[in-house]
Design a protein around this motif. Structure first.
Motif, short mmCIF file in Angstrom:
data_model
loop_
_atom_site.label_atom_id
_atom_site.label_comp_id
_atom_site.label_asym_id
_atom_site.label_seq_id
_atom_site.Cartn_x
_atom_site.Cartn_y
_atom_site.Cartn_z
N MET A 103 0.85 -1.19 0.00
CA MET A 103 0.00 0.00 0.00
C MET A 103 0.88 1.23 0.00
O MET A 103 1.91 1.26 0.67
CB MET A 103 -0.88 0.04 1.25
N GLU A 104 0.45 2.24 -0.73
CA GLU A 104 1.17 3.51 -0.75
C GLU A 104 0.18 4.63 -0.46
O GLU A 104 -0.76 4.85 -1.21
CB GLU A 104 1.82 3.75 -2.11
N PHE A 105 0.40 5.30 0.67
CA PHE A 105 -0.40 6.47 1.04
C PHE A 105 0.30 7.68 0.43
O PHE A 105 1.42 8.01 0.80
CB PHE A 105 -0.52 6.60 2.56
N CYS A 106 -0.34 8.30 -0.54
CA CYS A 106 0.28 9.36 -1.34
C CYS A 106 0.12 10.71 -0.65
O CYS A 106 -0.91 11.38 -0.82
CB CYS A 106 -0.33 9.38 -2.74
N VAL A 107 1.13 11.09 0.11
CA VAL A 107 1.11 12.35 0.86
C VAL A 107 2.50 12.97 0.74
O VAL A 107 3.48 12.39 1.22
CB VAL A 107 0.77 12.14 2.35
N GLU A 108 2.58 14.14 0.13
CA GLU A 108 3.87 14.82 0.02
C GLU A 108 4.15 15.61 1.29
O GLU A 108 3.24 16.16 1.91
CB GLU A 108 3.87 15.76 -1.18
N ASP A 109 5.42 15.64 1.66
CA ASP A 109 5.88 16.43 2.81
C ASP A 109 5.08 16.12 4.08
O ASP A 109 4.64 17.02 4.80
CB ASP A 109 5.81 17.93 2.50
N SER A 110 4.93 14.83 4.37
CA SER A 110 4.13 14.41 5.53
C SER A 110 4.87 14.66 6.84
O SER A 110 6.10 14.62 6.90
CB SER A 110 3.77 12.94 5.40
N THR A 111 4.08 14.95 7.87
CA THR A 111 4.59 15.09 9.23
C THR A 111 3.64 14.35 10.16
O THR A 111 2.52 14.00 9.77
CB THR A 111 4.68 16.57 9.67
N ASP A 112 4.06 14.13 11.39
CA ASP A 112 3.25 13.45 12.40
C ASP A 112 2.68 12.14 11.87
O ASP A 112 1.50 11.82 12.08
CB ASP A 112 2.10 14.35 12.89
N VAL A 113 3.51 11.36 11.19
CA VAL A 113 3.05 10.11 10.57
C VAL A 113 2.88 9.03 11.63
O VAL A 113 3.77 8.79 12.45
CB VAL A 113 4.05 9.63 9.50
N ARG A 124 7.45 11.79 -0.70
CA ARG A 124 6.20 11.85 -1.46
C ARG A 124 5.12 10.90 -0.96
O ARG A 124 3.96 11.03 -1.35
CB ARG A 124 6.46 11.55 -2.93
N SER A 125 5.49 9.90 -0.16
CA SER A 125 4.48 8.92 0.26
C SER A 125 4.96 8.10 1.44
O SER A 125 6.13 8.17 1.83
CB SER A 125 4.14 7.99 -0.91
N ILE A 126 4.05 7.31 1.97
CA ILE A 126 4.34 6.34 3.01
C ILE A 126 3.95 4.99 2.42
O ILE A 126 2.79 4.77 2.06
CB ILE A 126 3.56 6.61 4.32
N THR A 127 4.93 4.10 2.28
CA THR A 127 4.69 2.79 1.68
C THR A 127 4.67 1.74 2.78
O THR A 127 5.54 1.73 3.64
CB THR A 127 5.78 2.45 0.65
N CYS A 128 3.69 0.85 2.72
CA CYS A 128 3.57 -0.24 3.69
C CYS A 128 3.60 -1.56 2.93
O CYS A 128 2.98 -1.68 1.89
CB CYS A 128 2.25 -0.16 4.45
N PHE A 129 4.37 -2.51 3.46
CA PHE A 129 4.20 -3.86 2.93
C PHE A 129 3.75 -4.73 4.07
O PHE A 129 4.34 -4.77 5.14
CB PHE A 129 5.40 -4.38 2.15
#
Length: 144
Positions: A19-29, A72-77
């Motif tokens: 899964m890829e959560f498409c969020v640029e310049d993310s904070t407080d992840v 650019r994103s947070i990727t989960c496997f």
């Protein structure tokens, strides 16, 4: 300000669901992977709070699942509990949220895919390790 869902791409492999959560310049992840669901939250570059909660189609092995943040994103496997069982969808319910899409750039038939999947996971682990040793998030580029 009201929170919104993050645009999310996913694809299926014999042992993992990516899964890829498409969020640029993310904070407080924050990523919480449990055996039956994932909860994702963060703020984007504009300070908007994003939140996704997904009940998985099938049980997963949360202890053998990981996530990686890039610019650019947070990727989960997420490791499947039952390997080599195709998931027709990511969600438990047969309803597709508007923010969830199949990642057709990475979707492929499984035949002979075990080696490719292993290489992806190893590459991901190396990138995560490299990024942590550098003191910043390493960029992840999964091979196609």
């Amino acid at each position: 300000m009201e929170r919104q869902p993050a645009r999310t791409l996913w694809y299926d492999r014999p042992k993992y669901v990516f899964m890829e959560f498409c969020v640029e310049d993310s904070t407080d992840v924050n990523v919480l992977i449990e055996d039956h669901r994932i909860v994702f939250s963060c703020r984007n570059g504009d300070g908007v709070e994003l939140y996704n909660e997904i009940e998985f189609y099938a049980k997963v092995n949360s202890k053998d699942s990981q996530d990686k943040r890039s610019g650019r994103s947070i990727t989960c496997f997420v490791r499947k509990w039952k390997e080599k069982v195709a998931w027709p969808r990511l969600t438990k319910e047969d309803i597709k949220p508007v923010w969830l899409s199949v990642d057709f750039d990475n979707w492929r038939d499984w035949e002979g895919d075990d080696e490719v999947e292993l290489a992806q996971v190893e590459h991901y682990a190396e990138a995560a390790s490299w990024g942590n040793h550098q003191g910043r998030a390493g960029l992840l580029k999964l091979p196609k």
